[in-house]
Scaffold this motif. Structure first.
Motif, PDB file in Angstrom:
ATOM      1  N   SER A 258      38.081  14.142  22.668  1.00 14.18           N
ATOM      2  CA  SER A 258      38.217  12.725  22.335  1.00 14.18           C
ATOM      3  C   SER A 258      39.459  12.133  22.988  1.00 14.18           C
ATOM      4  O   SER A 258      39.441  11.026  23.523  1.00 14.18           O
ATOM      5  CB  SER A 258      38.284  12.544  20.818  1.00 14.18           C
ATOM      6  N   LEU A 259      40.554  12.862  22.932  1.00 13.79           N
ATOM      7  CA  LEU A 259      41.770  12.399  23.585  1.00 13.79           C
ATOM      8  C   LEU A 259      41.588  12.323  25.095  1.00 13.79           C
ATOM      9  O   LEU A 259      42.089  11.403  25.745  1.00 13.79           O
ATOM     10  CB  LEU A 259      42.939  13.332  23.246  1.00 13.79           C
ATOM     11  N   SER A 262      39.854   9.175  25.966  1.00 19.80           N
ATOM     12  CA  SER A 262      40.482   7.930  25.533  1.00 19.80           C
ATOM     13  C   SER A 262      41.051   7.172  26.730  1.00 19.80           C
ATOM     14  O   SER A 262      41.160   7.712  27.828  1.00 19.80           O
ATOM     15  CB  SER A 262      41.590   8.244  24.523  1.00 19.80           C
TER      16      SER A 262
END
Length: 648
Positions: A258-259, A262
């Protein structure tokens, strides 16, 4: 009529906030700091307040004791993990060492053993056994745990032991009983170290000393498994596997992905760039004439071997009152290459006087001629030529400065030139015609290192890994020597390094998102002071507006310039042991001192321990120069050590 006064009873809890509000922020901070220091300022406090109760299943309280909880850090606990009982003999050696263990952590001993050798010395990881009462015929043993989990000793060389010292009568009287607590701790610490290295599940919660007995309270922690081979400790044996495991964990982690997806991770990529900083060495062959230059009255030059020339200074004399002087001047370009410079022969018909830098050094003729006047004797003799083969060495003079060699001649006979009225001085100069080395650094990393988007990831200097995965390893190569060239053109150079191999990780922009604008923050930092806050904001028309306003930090109060400490020392017998023997036996005085530093109390009193004398009273002590000298001494001593990998 009596008047009644009403009383209002407030609950105690209602008064506490009022008291807290009466305190300043600084007072509350100091109270919290003092409470924290009381629970964790020393290793004993940390062990008593956190480590021991944590491994023993007892409650742990918060700093202000307002709350407590009982952790569950251990799978099994034992109040009798290990017990060591010692008994010294009349020779000062520890004749009996009894070891009792609780191997299954059920709080009862199930394995008891006695060391098969007397203990004459104690090491951090073993013991030394010698002839009782002496330091002769010593054997060296390291604590060892066998495949079945039995704790014992293995015979090793002393170089495999560390921190050794003597305890028997050869080093002093009653050393064991006089230092019983430290002897027990050192002896038990080596045994515990061997156990925990063999089985990383074991954790020691507490050590208790009761006379000649030391007891360890322990627990099984780290993982609740029956096997000592834990995945949690696998990286200790093979640290490089953590890289692949970390990459696999990241690939399978939804949070990491997810990071990565981002806005902070999109549009950025890294590129690995490798480069070198190499020392380029060039060898320039040198001829004799490149090293030695000779000018002046030189009659002939002939070869006298490899790197050797013989120069002849010769001239006609006469019978006048002023004998002529014939001079040659010699100079070397590199004094280190000059091997020797000598006058090897003087000859004359009739007289010659040899001089170096105007100083008379010898003569040839019917009799010695070592004065500035005329020789005593006829200058028209018929006895033939005189020779003097006594050498005169002027090597150091020629190394230091250009040197003149002269022949002062007196002779006669009426013959032709250089027939019956001559004098000569032969000079022989020997040099090393080795190649002249020159080196320069070829830095192919300068451009990459100057790029702010690049960071150093790894570096190897002459095979020594100094940087790995963006972190310095603390290793540095020692200066080394290398030989260059082949045949007769060789040279040996000693340098700090010859080759640095580097790799950088450089961030590259794929153009997906723009770089964040940090100009406002940079403006605030660059233009603000302790009393003025500067700012600059963008306006709607694309411009910017700057502003300033008063700014003041709250009063930070006054603090002492330092924490007052004092320096003390206590006498100690030099019982440390090394392969050469006991240190005290190698010194003029067998007694030394242990040095201690103590934090002083609030009333500036030095808490010196038993037997300690105060060397420096409480104050702001600066012992950094002394520490630097000690560290430099250890570093240079380590650099002088020769490491071998041979089987012994």
């Amino acid at each position: 009529m009596k008047r009644r006064h009403p009383f209002v009873l407030l609950p105690m809890a209602a008064l506490v906030p009022a008291i807290a509000l009466a305190q300043s922020v600084e007072d509350r901070a100091r109270t919290a700091a003092e409470a924290s220091r009381a629970k964790s300022s020393t290793s004993e406090a940390i062990q008593g307040n956190y480590l021991t109760p944590g491994l023993s299943g007892q409650p742990i309280a918060t700093v202000d004791h307002s709350q407590s909880f009982t952790p569950s850090l251990a799978c099994q606990k034992s109040s009798s993990l290990l017990e060591i009982l010692i008994q010294p003999g009349g020779t000062g050696d520890i004749t009996t060492v009894r070891i009792a263990r609780d191997t299954d952590l059920d709080s009862s001993f199930d394995r008891v053993s006695i060391l098969p050798v007397p203990v004459s010395g104690i090491c951090a990881n073993g013991v030394i056994s010698c002839q009782p009462g002496s330091w002769n015929a010593c054997n060296y043993h390291r604590w060892n745990v066998d495949a079945s989990g039995g704790l014992g000793l293995a015979v090793v060389e002393m170089s495999e032991l560390a921190g050794c010292y003597c305890v028997n009568n050869s080093c002093g009287a009653n050393l064991v009983m006089a230092n019983l607590p430290s002897v027990l701790k050192d002896l038990g610490g080596g045994a515990i170290g061997a156990l925990t290295s063999h089985d990383p599940r074991i954790g020691v919660a507490e050590a208790r000393i009761n006379g000649p007995l030391i007891q360890y309270v322990g627990a099984q922690s780290t993982a609740c498994t029956a096997s000592p081979n834990l995945p949690q400790t696998a990286y200790r044996g093979n640290p490089t596997t953590i890289l692949g495991d970390a990459a696999a964990a990241a690939a399978g982690s939804s949070l990491f992905q997810s990071l990565k997806g981002s806005p902070a991770g999109i549009g950025k990529a890294e590129q690995v760039r490798a480069c070198t900083i190499e020392r380029e060495v060039t060898l320039q062959p040198l001829a004799y004439e490149d090293i030695v230059s000779a000018t002046g009255i030189i009659y002939s030059v002939r070869d006298c071997g490899e790197g050797c020339r013989r120069f002849r200074i010769i001239g006609d004399g006469n019978c006048s009152s002023s004998p002529p002087i014939f001079t040659a001047r010699f100079e070397v370009s590199d004094p280190a290459k000059l091997l020797s410079a000598r006058i090897v022969e003087m000859g004359a018909d009739d007289w010659v006087q040899g001089r170096v830098n105007g100083r008379i050094v010898g003569s040839a003729g019917p009799r010695p001629w070592l004065t500035t006047g005329l020789p005593s004797g006829d200058c028209r003799t018929d006895g033939g030529a005189a020779r003097n083969y006594t050498p005169y060495d002027f090597t150091e003079e020629l190394r230091a400065t250009p040197t003149t060699v002269s022949a002062r001649v007196r002779g006669g006979g009426g013959g032709g030139p250089l027939t019956t009225q001559w004098g000569l001085v032969d000079v022989e100069i020997h040099v090393s015609e080795a190649c002249e080395p020159s080196d320069r650094l070829v830095d192919r990393c300068a451009g990459i290192g100057a790029d702010p988007k690049c960071r150093l990831d790894s570096e190897s200097v002459d095979g020594v890994q100094t940087f790995l995965n963006g972190v310095g390893t603390g290793l540095r190569p020692l200066p080394r020597s290398r030989q260059f060239g082949t045949g007769s053109c060789t040279a040996t150079l000693t340098r700090d390094f010859f080759l640095r191999q580097r790799s950088y990780r450089c961030a590259i922009d794929t153009g997906a998102i723009p770089e964040p604008d940090l100009s406002r923050g940079a403006y605030i930092i660059d233009h603000s002071t302790e009393t003025l806050l500067a700012d600059r904001v963008r306006t709607g028309d694309g411009g910017s507006t700057a502003s300033t306003r008063a700014f003041a930090l709250p009063d930070r109060g006054s603090v002492p310039a330092c924490e007052a400490v004092c320096k003390t020392r206590a006498p100690k017998a030099n019982t440390d042991a090394a392969p050469a023997g006991v240190v005290g036996a190698q010194q003029t005085s067998p007694t030394g001192f242990d040095t201690f530093y103590h934090a002083c109390s609030l009333d500036n009193v030095c808490p010196a321990g038993p037997g300690e004398t105060i060397v420096t009273p409480c104050g702001c002590l600066d012992t950094f120069p002394e520490a630097v000298v000690m560290m430099q001494t250890v570093r240079l001593a380590g650099a002088d050590l020769a490491c071998t990998a041979t089987t012994r």
